[in-house]
Design a protein around this motif. Structure first.
Motif, short mmCIF file in Angstrom:
data_model
loop_
_atom_site.label_atom_id
_atom_site.label_comp_id
_atom_site.label_asym_id
_atom_site.label_seq_id
_atom_site.Cartn_x
_atom_site.Cartn_y
_atom_site.Cartn_z
N LEU A 43 0.82 -1.22 0.00
CA LEU A 43 0.00 0.00 0.00
C LEU A 43 0.85 1.27 0.00
O LEU A 43 0.47 2.27 -0.58
CB LEU A 43 -0.92 0.00 1.24
CG LEU A 43 -2.03 -1.06 1.24
CD1 LEU A 43 -2.72 -1.12 2.61
CD2 LEU A 43 -3.07 -0.77 0.15
N ARG A 44 2.01 1.21 0.67
CA ARG A 44 2.84 2.41 0.80
C ARG A 44 3.84 2.59 -0.34
O ARG A 44 4.53 3.60 -0.39
CB ARG A 44 3.61 2.38 2.13
CG ARG A 44 2.79 2.48 3.38
CD ARG A 44 1.89 3.72 3.44
NE ARG A 44 2.53 4.93 2.97
CZ ARG A 44 3.27 5.74 3.76
NH1 ARG A 44 3.41 5.45 5.02
NH2 ARG A 44 3.80 6.82 3.27
N CYS A 45 3.94 1.63 -1.22
CA CYS A 45 4.96 1.72 -2.27
C CYS A 45 4.30 1.56 -3.65
O CYS A 45 4.56 0.61 -4.39
CB CYS A 45 6.03 0.65 -2.07
SG CYS A 45 6.89 0.78 -0.49
N GLY A 46 3.44 2.52 -3.95
CA GLY A 46 2.66 2.44 -5.19
C GLY A 46 3.50 2.38 -6.44
O GLY A 46 3.13 1.72 -7.41
N ARG A 47 4.66 3.02 -6.41
CA ARG A 47 5.48 3.07 -7.64
C ARG A 47 6.29 1.79 -7.84
O ARG A 47 6.66 1.46 -8.96
CB ARG A 47 6.42 4.28 -7.60
CG ARG A 47 5.70 5.60 -7.86
CD ARG A 47 6.65 6.77 -7.78
NE ARG A 47 7.10 7.03 -6.41
CZ ARG A 47 8.37 7.19 -6.05
NH1 ARG A 47 9.32 7.09 -6.95
NH2 ARG A 47 8.69 7.44 -4.81
N HIS A 48 6.57 1.10 -6.79
CA HIS A 48 7.46 -0.06 -6.91
C HIS A 48 6.83 -1.37 -6.48
O HIS A 48 7.50 -2.39 -6.42
CB HIS A 48 8.74 0.18 -6.08
CG HIS A 48 9.56 1.31 -6.60
ND1 HIS A 48 9.40 2.60 -6.15
CD2 HIS A 48 10.52 1.35 -7.57
CE1 HIS A 48 10.25 3.39 -6.80
NE2 HIS A 48 10.93 2.66 -7.67
N ARG A 49 5.53 -1.35 -6.18
CA ARG A 49 4.91 -2.58 -5.68
C ARG A 49 4.97 -3.71 -6.71
O ARG A 49 4.95 -4.88 -6.36
CB ARG A 49 3.46 -2.33 -5.27
CG ARG A 49 2.53 -1.97 -6.40
CD ARG A 49 1.08 -1.87 -5.96
NE ARG A 49 0.85 -0.92 -4.91
CZ ARG A 49 -0.20 -0.07 -4.90
NH1 ARG A 49 -1.09 -0.07 -5.89
NH2 ARG A 49 -0.36 0.77 -3.91
N SER A 50 5.07 -3.34 -7.99
CA SER A 50 5.13 -4.39 -9.02
C SER A 50 6.41 -5.23 -8.90
O SER A 50 6.48 -6.34 -9.42
CB SER A 50 5.05 -3.77 -10.41
OG SER A 50 6.13 -2.87 -10.57
#
Lengths: 301, 531
Positions: A43-50
């Motif tokens: 939830l806190r790492c929207g840019r790198h969650r992938s």
């Protein structure tokens, strides 16, 4: 019949939304819970969650929350009202001084772990006064601490830390460009607060020692993992910055006294796995899980 | 805070692990298991153990204690190893119901709990009789205070016994209602205080034994010139040559105390590092208290004189020159000759006798919980309070039964000190038998368990079980034939049989009831129960 793998993937996809929904529903009832663990990293790492699935992280199958012990009775009612059943294996924990609730949803299969006032694992993190965050998750600093406290760290935990450090820098309150007062779009903290890390790690030598070791492992992992180069550099830089900062920071008398004893005395708590659904560690051994069982689990999420 | 670099450098990067789910850190530590064993052992019993020495002419108290300690370690081996396989609440019930037979498990467990509750109540009364009363008497004698001596005698009387028993039952019911976690914190602090008081007592006795403090002189100063010698003369010939047979007979007395450390299996599922903590905690409890008991016995003899101890136990109360009961803690107070020292040296007796009833209460509620979770008792046995998650109704039931025993002990003369040992010997034998046959009756579990040790081709647990079973069986026989123990009094014998019959009927009734509700009882009772 739905294949087990598809079902697991389906549950994993639901989990972040379910976590946020539960935080909101609890807040409507005047209860404070915050998401922690890998779901919070997502939830806190929207840019790198992938990167999480790309690096081989296990799909989510449970949600970890932090909550307030004074609300423990109301939390039981709340989760019961949301369709979650208290795990029989965890029913008697409170009597023995363990402030923890464990639930499972009979239909979705989602498991929920609620830690109350403090996380007691390989090392202890008191968080009673740390839950007033803007978003649905615990602070980034506490999220990092919850991973760094793990004595026997797993590849999943290292992936979570990689994603966290790839997305968020560390910083101090009022320290210029990256002051910890900076917030994200939802009003959440955008920096990993060094002051919070320092408060805990420079007062507890055992925790410091485990955390330092884990940062070393993280650097090794970042060097060898198939990461985008800019992410790799950020992770390595943040890791080095944090290690240096912890090494140079003043230490408490308690820390210094314990440091003199060093590793001659065990510096972490042994963590046991919870035997769910009435199956004991012995039964698990009988089922061929012998090698993995004892002292296996020590991470939240 | 100051800048400081760790003398131990950062750890080298180690391995990366795999894990299935979030873990759990249990809160009951090895030292808690040991302290629980201390409370169950209740070293304060040494007061009436020494008083019983007179019935075994030629017996060596220290050797008897050593024998009981060694046998206790065999019994502890059985309990601890089985606890590694079945780390569950109500441990002995689970062992016996799964290994021997479900009916045997329930009958023997119910028998144990019935008598544990007997001691939960009676031990509170012991607090008055053997802890508070001798301390007040010693203070009264030292200070020449009739009021203190009278208060001491009151605590040794009916209402004093009732007050002590009720106090222990109420206080520890409330503490355990607030949670076992709180109980273990209280137990930990009580144990630290016990150690300090016990060490002070040992130093005092050592000074008396070495002549630095003169017990005979202090006694004569308080009881009249020549009183010490008159006590010895009044009893006649008390000294006898050493007898190994009498020593073995006498060993049942320290056994009555030391063996009960094994009841920490009642909370087996809650112990941190359960693979080792039970074995270590139980063994340490038996060894430390066994050694402490033998050392105290030696020092009592050296400080007060064997002839005096035997004589003061034997002579009628009217011939004893002090208005107090002739217990060794009274003599310790007199030897010290100092009011503060008397109080400090009394604390370990009071603390242990205060907590022993509580430890019985804890074992009892755990077993009731296990019966209920197994479907062999009503659901309300395992119902817990919403606030503290403690088994409220089981606790209330246990407290009520304990209080009934307090009343019977305080106001009737039917109940003797060792009355309940007869009924508790049988469950001990049951667990030892379960240990003996476990590798053969549950072969698959044994082979895949962490206790699959062998000496040659013989399973270690079977050897431990065989030795322990033989020793417990012999003790049971001695309890039946030796009137000095008081275990073969009519009420004890009747109650021992009656409880077993009641438990068997209970089991059969519940089994029929559960079967009629569609439960596969046989399958359920062959699995390890949920906590």
């Amino acid at each position: 019949m739905e294949p087990a793998g598809d079902r697991a993937a389906g549950i994993a996809a639901q989990i972040p939304d379910e976590a946020v929904r539960l935080v909101g529903a609890a807040a409507s009832g005047g209860l404070t819970i915050r998401v922690t663990g890998s779901v919070a990293v997502h939830l806190r790492c929207g840019r790198h969650r992938s990167l999480m699935p790309a690096l081989g992280r296990r799909p989510f199958y449970d949600i970890d929350f932090w909550g307030r012990d004074k609300e423990h009775q109301r939390l039981e009612e709340f989760f019961g009202g949301q369709g979650y059943l208290l795990d029989p294996a965890a029913r008697g924990l409170r009597e023995w001084g363990i402030k923890r609730q464990i639930y499972a949803h009979p239909e979705t299969g989602i498991k929920v772990d609620v830690f109350l006032d403090k996380l007691v694992m390989a090392h202890t993190i008191g968080f009673a006064g740390q839950l007033a965050t803007a978003g649905p998750c615990i602070s980034l600093a506490d999220l990092v601490l919850s991973k760094l406290q793990i004595h026997e760290i797993t590849s999943n935990d290292l992936i979570d830390l990689t994603v966290l450090f790839g997305e968020h820098p560390v910083g101090e309150h009022g320290a210029g460009e990256h002051g910890a007062g900076e917030t994200g779009p939802g009003g959440e903290d955008a920096l990993i607060d060094l002051a919070r890390l320092r408060t805990l790690l420079c007062d507890d030598w055992g925790f410091w020692y485990t955390a330092t070791g884990n940062l070393g492992r993280l650097a090794e992992t970042a060097n060898s993992a198939p990461l985008p180069e800019d992410v790799r550099q950020r992770v390595l830089a943040t890791t080095a910055q944090l290690r240096d900062h912890l090494a140079e920071s003043p230490k408490s008398r308690r820390w210094r006294l314990r440091a003199k004893v060093g590793t001659r005395k065990r510096w972490y708590e042994t963590v046991e796995e919870v035997a769910h659904d009435g199956h004991s560690p012995q039964e698990a051994r009988h089922d061929g899980l012998r090698a993995q069982h004892r002292r296996a689990g020590n991470r939240p999420g | 805070m100051t800048t400081f670099k760790s003398p131990v450098g950062p750890p080298a990067s180690g391995g990366i692990f795999t894990r299935a789910s979030s873990g759990l850190v249990r809160q009951v530590r090895t030292d808690d298991v040991m302290f629980y064993g201390w409370q169950q052992i209740a070293l304060g019993y040494i007061i009436f153990i020494v008083a019983a020495w007179q019935f075994y002419p030629g017996a060596s108290m220290e050797l008897a204690t050593l024998i009981a300690t060694v046998v206790g370690l065999f019994i502890a081996g059985c309990y601890a190893l089985l606890s590694m396989v079945y780390p569950r609440s109500g441990g002995d019930y689970v062992f016996m119901s799964r290994i021997l037979h479900p009916m045997a498990g329930l009958v023997l467990s119910m028998s144990l709990i019935f008598w544990q509750l007997f001691y939960a109540g009676v031990n509170g009364a012991f607090l008055s009789r053997y802890g508070i009363a001798p301390m007040l008497s010693a203070l009264g004698v030292e200070e020449h205070s009739a009021g203190l001596i009278s208060a001491g005698n009151w605590f040794g009387g009916k209402w004093g016994l009732f007050l002590g028993g009720t106090l222990v039952t109420v206080v520890f019911s409330l503490i355990q209602y607030r949670g076992a976690g709180l109980y273990f914190k209280a137990q930990r602090w009580a144990s630290y205080i016990t150690v300090v008081s016990l060490l002070s007592t040992i130093v005092t006795l050592a000074l008396a034994a070495s002549g630095v403090l003169n017990f005979q002189q202090h006694f004569d100063a308080l009881a009249g010139s020549g009183a010490y010698q008159r006590v010895i003369a009044a009893a006649g010939a008390t000294q006898h040559p050493f007898s190994l047979t009498e020593t073995i007979f006498f060993a049942a007395w320290p056994a009555f105390s030391l063996w009960f450390a094994v009841l920490s299996v009642s909370f087996g599922g809650e112990v941190k590092d359960g693979q080792r903590s039970q074995l270590r905690g139980m063994s340490l409890a038996i060894i430390t208290m066994g050694v402490a008991m033998a050392v105290l016995m030696f020092l009592y003899r050296a400080a007060f004189g064997s002839a005096f101890i035997l004589a003061s136990s034997e002579i009628p109360a009217g011939k004893f020159p002090l208005a107090a009961s002739p217990y060794v803690n009274l003599y310790t107070g007199i030897a010290g000759g100092n009011v503060v020292l008397t109080v400090v040296n009394s604390i370990w007796v009071i603390s242990l006798l205060f907590f022993v009833g509580a430890s019985s209460l804890l074992a009892s509620t755990r077993s009731m919980l296990a019966w209920s979770l197994d479907g062999m008792a009503p659901n309300w046995f395992s119902a817990v309070s919403a606030r503290f998650h403690t088994p409220t109704w089981s606790l209330l039931l246990c407290a009520t039964i304990a209080e009934i025993w307090v009343l019977l002990y305080a106001f009737t003369s039917e109940i003797l000190v060792l009355g309940g040992f007869l009924g508790q010997c049988i469950p001990f034998a049951g667990v030892c038998l379960a240990a003996l046959v476990f590798p053969f009756r549950r072969r698959r579990e044994f082979e895949s368990s962490p206790i699959a040790y062998r000496w040659g081709r013989v399973p270690v647990i079977s050897v431990l079980g065989a030795v322990a079973f033989a020793c417990v069986g012999y003790t049971f026989y001695r309890l039946l034939v030796d009137g000095a123990y008081g275990a073969n009094n009519h009420l004890s014998e009747v109650m021992t049989v009656a409880v077993a019959v009641f438990a068997a009927i209970w089991y059969l009734a519940w089994r029929v009831y559960r079967s009629r509700t569609g439960v596969d009882v046989k399958a359920q009772l062959s699995e390890i129960p949920v906590e």
